[in-house]
Enzyme design. Sequence first.
Site, PDB file in Angstrom:
ATOM      1  N   CYS A 155     -21.070 -69.301 -50.671  1.00 57.06           N
ATOM      2  CA  CYS A 155     -21.672 -70.463 -50.037  1.00 57.06           C
ATOM      3  C   CYS A 155     -22.883 -70.039 -49.203  1.00 57.06           C
ATOM      4  O   CYS A 155     -22.927 -68.932 -48.679  1.00 57.06           O
ATOM      5  CB  CYS A 155     -20.669 -71.132 -49.115  1.00 57.06           C
ATOM      6  SG  CYS A 155     -19.147 -71.586 -49.945  1.00 57.06           S
ATOM      7  N   GLU A 162     -22.732 -48.070 -68.706  1.00 55.85           N
ATOM      8  CA  GLU A 162     -23.407 -49.372 -68.655  1.00 55.85           C
ATOM      9  C   GLU A 162     -24.800 -49.298 -68.046  1.00 55.85           C
ATOM     10  O   GLU A 162     -25.709 -49.946 -68.529  1.00 55.85           O
ATOM     11  CB  GLU A 162     -22.589 -50.352 -67.792  1.00 55.85           C
ATOM     12  CG  GLU A 162     -21.381 -50.910 -68.463  1.00 55.85           C
ATOM     13  CD  GLU A 162     -20.737 -52.003 -67.596  1.00 55.85           C
ATOM     14  OE1 GLU A 162     -20.278 -51.675 -66.488  1.00 55.85           O
ATOM     15  OE2 GLU A 162     -20.697 -53.152 -68.038  1.00 55.85           O
TER      16      GLU A 162
HETATM   17  O1  M6R Z   1     -15.743 -61.932 -66.614  1.00 55.76           O
HETATM   18  P1  M6R Z   1     -14.769 -60.953 -67.157  1.00 55.76           P
HETATM   19  O2  M6R Z   1     -14.050 -60.177 -66.110  1.00 55.76           O
HETATM   20  O3  M6R Z   1     -13.816 -61.559 -68.150  1.00 55.76           O
HETATM   21  O4  M6R Z   1     -15.674 -59.928 -67.971  1.00 55.76           O
HETATM   22  C1  M6R Z   1     -15.113 -58.886 -68.696  1.00 55.76           C
HETATM   23  C2  M6R Z   1     -16.156 -57.874 -69.106  1.00 55.76           C
HETATM   24  O5  M6R Z   1     -17.139 -58.469 -69.903  1.00 55.76           O
HETATM   25  C3  M6R Z   1     -16.817 -57.214 -67.888  1.00 55.76           C
HETATM   26  O6  M6R Z   1     -15.874 -56.611 -67.055  1.00 55.76           O
HETATM   27  C4  M6R Z   1     -17.826 -56.149 -68.344  1.00 55.76           C
HETATM   28  O7  M6R Z   1     -17.159 -55.078 -68.936  1.00 55.76           O
HETATM   29  C5  M6R Z   1     -18.664 -55.688 -67.149  1.00 55.76           C
HETATM   30  N1  M6R Z   1     -20.020 -55.511 -67.555  1.00 55.76           N
HETATM   31  C6  M6R Z   1     -18.185 -54.434 -66.543  1.00 55.76           C
HETATM   32  O8  M6R Z   1     -19.040 -53.890 -65.601  1.00 55.76           O
END
Ligand code: M6R
Length: 608
Positions: free
Chosen positions: A2, A488
């Site tokens: 918020c 990543e």
């Molecule tokens: O929104 P979610 O937690 O379902 O997303 C899952 C994955 O796509 C997410 O954790 C992804 O691996 C991230 N980039 C990790 O840093």
Amino acid sequence: MCGIIGYVGSRDCVQIIQSGLSKLAYRGYDSAGIAVCHEGDIDLRRAHGKLENLVARLALEPMRGHTGIGHTRWATHGRPSESNAHPHRYGRFAIVHNGIIENFLELRQELIDRGHTFASETDTEIVVHLLAEYYSPERGFAAAMHDALRRVRGSYAIVAICADFPDEIIAARQQSPLLLALGEGENFAASDIAAVLAHSRQFIFLEDGDIARITPSSIEITDISGKPVTRAPKSIEWDISAAEKQGYPHYMLKEIFEQPQKITDTFRGRILEEEGLVNLDEQIAAMHIEQSKRLQIVACGTSYHAGLLGKYVIESLARIPVDVDVASEFRYRNPIIGPDDCFIAISQSGETADTYACLKIARERGAKILSICNVMDSTIPRASDATFYTRADPEIGVASTKAFTTQLASLLLLAIHCARAKNTITKDRAKSLLASLRSVPTHMESILAHSDQVRAAAQKLLRANSFLYLGRNIHYPIALEGALKLKEISYIHAEAYPSGEMKHGPIALIDDRLPVIVIAPKNSTYEKTLSNLQEVKARGGRLISIVTEGDDMLTRVSEYAFAIPDCDELIQPFFSVLYLQLLAYHIADLLGNDVDQPRNLAKSVTVE
Ligand code: M6R
């Protein structure tokens, strides 16, 4: 998260507040609103959804005023909707609020008994009713705020207006950021510098317990008892992009540093330490997940790693069998799941397509559905029987950090709840675990203070082509998460293995070019991990270890050693993962990569 802005001065404030809200939009929100003092009354406009909806509303029903407040809401109590949007108005008052009022249910009942009727599902609305309850024109607006806040438990940044005091706003802070921006013949209150940077470079940062009475030409700050306090103004020279990141170079780093606060938020109102109990939302408690024959956790990416850790803690504390699957695997393997099972979807966004598809399979086969999610009322919570909200606030960096640690915190609370309900741990053990959990944010703060040391290590490691991460037991999911973070954002290959599995293959990779990150704090598998470390050293591998404070032996044999506190094994992951997040961040930053929006990745994966 918020966002708040308040204005008192001589200019027409609607435009100022509206443009301040647009500067807060980066934080994420689901509704917005503005209230102003006008001709002895309070005018209010609110809209569900994007700010454009509010702007369109204002175009149809314009309003004017010289004193006002505005808010962008990100739902925590009560779904995203116009009636739950802030400001909340009652009697002569309107308020905006960030934070969580913990005792809102009991206060709400008390006020209903006194004849109040409520127009929203929010905890915030309590405060505006309390203001009306305690207000008398003789004692004034500020006195009513003092009285109201004495009744409230929880966290808040509050800014309020009163129709009887059209040249005054009152701002109050308790564990939720709030600042005042100083102008010429006008003053502002805001949750972020970004909202008011166009108007001022002089800020007063309120501290916990501060209540400020703000007029166009004066600011008086007192504590809750009414005793004056002095807060010196500070000059800030940030540009708008730095202001949005609160001075951090990237959202990811800001989010890494926010973790102690976000974990505190996850715990708020949920830990009953004296009783050794976890206070769950009624809907979750009513599911009696502890009576399930089996828990099936499904998730993707970082959320999957949280799920793996959940298996360790739930099985070890509550003795309920837990299976954990990557969603894209679960959905196509004709899984065995039925009415005796509880399906737990973990998702930061609540929108991940694969996880949602699995939820539908579990639903068709009659399982109970719980989700652990960060975004209120997103697709996965809406399809669940109940949701445990992680309260991490919007995560903007694509690489998940605070979402992960708040998921861990949520899973630990669920595990302790199930264990107490099944009597698999004693009250004393639960009390000690809950006390350990409460200490997590403080220890995290001290680890984050070592960020520069991690950067120095990152500088020496960034030319490696590949990294190996090792961990045992609850540190294996952390090793996986560390490797994922590095991949990543740095684009360097990294893989994670359970330490004990190294000798079955990956040991062949070890030479003096391979950094091996070993998570080896003192715990039940410490001795075993030591032998794995010797195997790395014997082959000339570059050893980077995460150790318990005071572990001189391991520190000596490591090229870099990062210390975590000597603490309960079950909370060690909160600390080890911080170093791995920081290492990935610093390597990626030193390589010049786009840390917040790494190539090929999306924040929310809504397609298969
Ligand atoms: O929104 P979610 O937690 O379902 O997303 C899952 C994955 O796509 C997410 O954790 C992804 O691996 C991230 N980039 C990790 O840093």
